[in-house]
Design a protein around this motif. Structure first.
Motif, PDB file in Angstrom:
ATOM      1  N   GLU A  74       0.831  -1.205   0.000  1.00 32.59           N
ATOM      2  CA  GLU A  74       0.000   0.000   0.000  1.00 32.59           C
ATOM      3  C   GLU A  74       0.864   1.253   0.000  1.00 32.59           C
ATOM      4  OE1 GLU A  74      -2.926   2.787   0.016  1.00 32.59           O
ATOM      5  OE2 GLU A  74      -2.985   0.664  -0.574  1.00 32.59           O
ATOM      6  N   ILE A  75       1.981   1.227   0.719  1.00 34.43           N
ATOM      7  CA  ILE A  75       2.896   2.368   0.703  1.00 34.43           C
ATOM      8  C   ILE A  75       3.439   2.591  -0.704  1.00 34.43           C
ATOM      9  CG2 ILE A  75       5.168   3.164   1.476  1.00 34.43           C
ATOM     10  CD1 ILE A  75       4.520   1.841   4.195  1.00 34.43           C
ATOM     11  N   ALA A  76       3.839   1.514  -1.374  1.00 39.02           N
ATOM     12  CA  ALA A  76       4.339   1.638  -2.743  1.00 39.02           C
ATOM     13  C   ALA A  76       3.255   2.190  -3.665  1.00 39.02           C
ATOM     14  CB  ALA A  76       4.827   0.280  -3.250  1.00 39.02           C
ATOM     15  N   ARG A  77       2.009   1.764  -3.459  1.00 33.51           N
ATOM     16  CA  ARG A  77       0.906   2.286  -4.273  1.00 33.51           C
ATOM     17  C   ARG A  77       0.744   3.784  -4.065  1.00 33.51           C
ATOM     18  NH1 ARG A  77      -3.327   4.641  -4.100  1.00 33.51           N
ATOM     19  NH2 ARG A  77      -3.216   4.715  -1.825  1.00 33.51           N
ATOM     20  N   ALA A  78       0.820   4.243  -2.810  1.00 26.55           N
ATOM     21  CA  ALA A  78       0.679   5.667  -2.527  1.00 26.55           C
ATOM     22  C   ALA A  78       1.817   6.470  -3.146  1.00 26.55           C
ATOM     23  CB  ALA A  78       0.626   5.885  -1.015  1.00 26.55           C
ATOM     24  N   HIS A  79       3.052   5.936  -3.087  1.00 27.04           N
ATOM     25  CA  HIS A  79       4.178   6.604  -3.731  1.00 27.04           C
ATOM     26  C   HIS A  79       3.954   6.709  -5.239  1.00 27.04           C
ATOM     27  CE1 HIS A  79       7.123   5.272  -0.307  1.00 27.04           C
ATOM     28  NE2 HIS A  79       6.314   6.235   0.073  1.00 27.04           N
ATOM     29  N   HIS A  80       3.516   5.620  -5.839  1.00 29.84           N
ATOM     30  CA  HIS A  80       3.259   5.606  -7.276  1.00 29.84           C
ATOM     31  C   HIS A  80       2.206   6.643  -7.650  1.00 29.84           C
ATOM     32  CE1 HIS A  80       0.868   4.300 -10.768  1.00 29.84           C
ATOM     33  NE2 HIS A  80       2.043   3.966 -11.287  1.00 29.84           N
ATOM     34  N   GLU A  81       1.124   6.700  -6.893  1.00 30.36           N
ATOM     35  CA  GLU A  81       0.038   7.639  -7.192  1.00 30.36           C
ATOM     36  C   GLU A  81       0.528   9.081  -7.132  1.00 30.36           C
ATOM     37  OE1 GLU A  81      -4.526   8.574  -5.675  1.00 30.36           O
ATOM     38  OE2 GLU A  81      -3.096   7.630  -4.313  1.00 30.36           O
ATOM     39  N   TRP A  82       1.351   9.395  -6.121  1.00 31.04           N
ATOM     40  CA  TRP A  82       1.838  10.759  -5.978  1.00 31.04           C
ATOM     41  C   TRP A  82       2.787  11.126  -7.113  1.00 31.04           C
ATOM     42  CZ3 TRP A  82       6.621  13.167  -4.748  1.00 31.04           C
ATOM     43  CH2 TRP A  82       6.509  14.508  -4.378  1.00 31.04           C
ATOM     44  N   THR A 141       2.497  10.726   3.818  1.00 30.72           N
ATOM     45  CA  THR A 141       3.542  11.547   4.410  1.00 30.72           C
ATOM     46  C   THR A 141       4.887  11.049   3.908  1.00 30.72           C
ATOM     47  OG1 THR A 141       2.247  12.015   6.409  1.00 30.72           O
ATOM     48  CG2 THR A 141       4.633  12.291   6.552  1.00 30.72           C
ATOM     49  N   ILE A 142       5.648  11.955   3.286  1.00 28.68           N
ATOM     50  CA  ILE A 142       6.974  11.616   2.780  1.00 28.68           C
ATOM     51  C   ILE A 142       7.980  11.848   3.898  1.00 28.68           C
ATOM     52  CG2 ILE A 142       8.741  12.138   1.054  1.00 28.68           C
ATOM     53  CD1 ILE A 142       6.521  13.063  -0.804  1.00 28.68           C
ATOM     54  N   GLY A 143       8.780  10.842   4.196  1.00 29.55           N
ATOM     55  CA  GLY A 143       9.715  10.925   5.304  1.00 29.55           C
ATOM     56  C   GLY A 143      10.781  11.989   5.110  1.00 29.55           C
ATOM     57  N   ASP A 144      11.317  12.472   6.218  1.00 25.88           N
ATOM     58  CA  ASP A 144      12.368  13.479   6.150  1.00 25.88           C
ATOM     59  C   ASP A 144      13.673  12.846   5.670  1.00 25.88           C
ATOM     60  OD1 ASP A 144      14.346  13.335   8.836  1.00 25.88           O
ATOM     61  OD2 ASP A 144      12.430  12.308   9.032  1.00 25.88           O
ATOM     62  N   PHE A 145      14.647  13.694   5.375  1.00 28.27           N
ATOM     63  CA  PHE A 145      15.928  13.220   4.868  1.00 28.27           C
ATOM     64  C   PHE A 145      16.851  12.750   5.982  1.00 28.27           C
ATOM     65  CE2 PHE A 145      20.401  14.313   3.805  1.00 28.27           C
ATOM     66  CZ  PHE A 145      20.603  13.368   2.805  1.00 28.27           C
ATOM     67  N   THR A 146      16.921  13.479   7.076  1.00 28.74           N
ATOM     68  CA  THR A 146      17.977  13.254   8.050  1.00 28.74           C
ATOM     69  C   THR A 146      17.759  12.031   8.932  1.00 28.74           C
ATOM     70  OG1 THR A 146      16.898  14.862   9.504  1.00 28.74           O
ATOM     71  CG2 THR A 146      18.693  15.658   8.127  1.00 28.74           C
ATOM     72  N   ASP A 174      10.651   3.138  -2.071  1.00 32.95           N
ATOM     73  CA  ASP A 174      11.283   4.127  -1.198  1.00 32.95           C
ATOM     74  C   ASP A 174      11.035   5.539  -1.711  1.00 32.95           C
ATOM     75  OD1 ASP A 174      12.601   2.197   0.533  1.00 32.95           O
ATOM     76  OD2 ASP A 174      13.892   1.776  -1.182  1.00 32.95           O
ATOM     77  N   LEU A 175      10.649   6.407  -0.812  1.00 30.61           N
ATOM     78  CA  LEU A 175      10.443   7.809  -1.156  1.00 30.61           C
ATOM     79  C   LEU A 175      10.660   8.635   0.107  1.00 30.61           C
ATOM     80  CD1 LEU A 175       9.619   9.463  -3.678  1.00 30.61           C
ATOM     81  CD2 LEU A 175       7.303   9.506  -2.755  1.00 30.61           C
ATOM     82  N   THR A 176      11.660   9.506   0.080  1.00 28.28           N
ATOM     83  CA  THR A 176      11.884  10.443   1.177  1.00 28.28           C
ATOM     84  C   THR A 176      12.255  11.793   0.569  1.00 28.28           C
ATOM     85  OG1 THR A 176      14.279  10.148   1.468  1.00 28.28           O
ATOM     86  CG2 THR A 176      12.833   8.576   2.608  1.00 28.28           C
ATOM     87  N   LEU A 177      12.243  12.816   1.399  1.00 26.05           N
ATOM     88  CA  LEU A 177      12.819  14.082   0.984  1.00 26.05           C
ATOM     89  C   LEU A 177      14.326  13.917   0.850  1.00 26.05           C
ATOM     90  CD1 LEU A 177      10.917  16.518   3.388  1.00 26.05           C
ATOM     91  CD2 LEU A 177      10.277  15.824   1.063  1.00 26.05           C
ATOM     92  N   ALA A 178      14.933  14.769   0.040  1.00 26.98           N
ATOM     93  CA  ALA A 178      16.387  14.748  -0.133  1.00 26.98           C
ATOM     94  C   ALA A 178      16.811  16.061  -0.756  1.00 26.98           C
ATOM     95  CB  ALA A 178      16.823  13.579  -1.015  1.00 26.98           C
ATOM     96  N   PRO A 179      18.048  16.485  -0.532  1.00 22.34           N
ATOM     97  CA  PRO A 179      18.547  17.672  -1.230  1.00 22.34           C
ATOM     98  C   PRO A 179      18.754  17.380  -2.709  1.00 22.34           C
ATOM     99  CG  PRO A 179      20.294  16.669   0.072  1.00 22.34           C
ATOM    100  CD  PRO A 179      19.026  15.934   0.411  1.00 22.34           C
ATOM    101  N   TYR A 237      14.182  11.596  -2.796  1.00 19.77           N
ATOM    102  CA  TYR A 237      14.960  10.379  -3.015  1.00 19.77           C
ATOM    103  C   TYR A 237      13.975   9.287  -3.406  1.00 19.77           C
ATOM    104  CZ  TYR A 237      17.414   6.038  -1.901  1.00 19.77           C
ATOM    105  OH  TYR A 237      17.951   4.778  -1.958  1.00 19.77           O
ATOM    106  N   LYS A 238      14.172   8.727  -4.599  1.00 16.06           N
ATOM    107  CA  LYS A 238      13.310   7.658  -5.084  1.00 16.06           C
ATOM    108  C   LYS A 238      14.094   6.375  -5.331  1.00 16.06           C
ATOM    109  CE  LYS A 238      11.920   6.283  -8.839  1.00 16.06           C
ATOM    110  NZ  LYS A 238      11.798   4.858  -8.408  1.00 16.06           N
ATOM    111  N   ASP A 239      15.295   6.297  -4.770  1.00 13.96           N
ATOM    112  CA  ASP A 239      16.184   5.163  -4.983  1.00 13.96           C
ATOM    113  C   ASP A 239      16.528   5.042  -6.460  1.00 13.96           C
ATOM    114  OD1 ASP A 239      17.780   2.953  -4.794  1.00 13.96           O
ATOM    115  OD2 ASP A 239      16.175   1.548  -4.338  1.00 13.96           O
ATOM    116  N   SER A 240      17.401   5.939  -6.917  1.00 13.85           N
ATOM    117  CA  SER A 240      17.780   5.962  -8.332  1.00 13.85           C
ATOM    118  C   SER A 240      18.853   4.928  -8.648  1.00 13.85           C
ATOM    119  CB  SER A 240      18.243   7.360  -8.733  1.00 13.85           C
ATOM    120  OG  SER A 240      17.153   8.232  -8.789  1.00 13.85           O
TER     121      SER A 240
END
Length: 238
Positions: free
Chosen positions: A17-25, A96-101, A144-149, A122-125
């Protein structure tokens, strides 16, 4: 289910379900990358449209880097301009997208400074998480999806490519970095210079080295990194 579908299995329905939500966003961003259509999520299985094409090769890095920069720019303009790298970001009422740190605190240099840096993602490139189609760079794998610089996910692309295929030329990486930065010029302070890319690559090395010998990682990063001798960041990471 169509034979053209790509099916991924997850350990739990919650992870699916988390992967589905990431995909949708990511699909909602309407960025200039190809996002496969979702066929269905059933329990621990996620079925996606199978993109026709091939995984990038080292010489394809500048094209993938440009697509990654465009994705990060659109994400920032549409949503992440309101985010902070040290705080989770409520992308939608249900995501909710997780923080980077927080998940990287053990490998970040003690003097790592994020104040003033704009948010990308960060989408795990991993190089295996892209497909080059006839007319687009396609992104696959939405675990995987988090904030990143800006530049951090590009560094993952560089590290995963070198650990898979071996040494990359410095000129190739400079070209890829230039293509990435050319797509992010609308975002203040998003420019990633070579020194910052090197630092991010060192962080990815510490997080990825445990996979050596698995998942296509055949080369040790210290033996194949593309920086000219004597030009590395020389930072000691935890």
């Amino acid at each position: 289910m169509s034979a053209a579908a790509y099916v991924k299995n997850y350990p739990t329905p919650q992870l699916a379900e988390i992967a589905r939500a990431h995909h949708e966003w990511l699909l909602r961003l309407e960025a200039p990358v190809r996002v496969p259509q979702l066929r269905e999520v059933t329990g621990t299985r996620m079925a996606l449209e199978r993109l026709e094409g091939h995984h990038p090769r080292p010489d394809d890095l500048p094209v993938v880097a440009a697509a990654l920069g465009a994705l990060h720019t659109v994400a920032n303009i549409r949503y992440l301009h309101a985010g902070r790298l040290d705080r989770p970001f409520e992308a939608t009422p249900t995501l909710t997208i997780g923080d980077f740190t927080s998940p990287r605190v053990s490998v970040l240099p003690q003097d790592f400074e994020i104040n003033g840096l704009p948010c990308a993602l960060y989408k795990d490139s991993n190089i295996r998480n892209f497909i080059l189609t006839d007319d687009h760079v396609g992104i696959i794998d939405f675990d995987d999806l988090t904030l990143a610089p800006f530049g951090y996910d590009l560094a993952k692309l560089v590290v995963s490519t070198a650990m898979t295929h071996g040494h990359l030329s410095h000129a190739l990486i400079e070209n890829a970095l230039d293509r990435y930065n050319s797509e992010t010029t609308r975002i203040p302070n998003a420019h990633c210079d070579l020194g910052r890319l090197q630092l991010y690559a060192d962080i990815h090395h510490h997080l990825t080295s445990r996979y050596l010998g698995r998942h296509g990682y055949a080369h040790q990063w210290p033996a194949v990194h593309p920086w000219p001798r004597g030009s590395t960041t020389q930072r000691e990471l935890p």
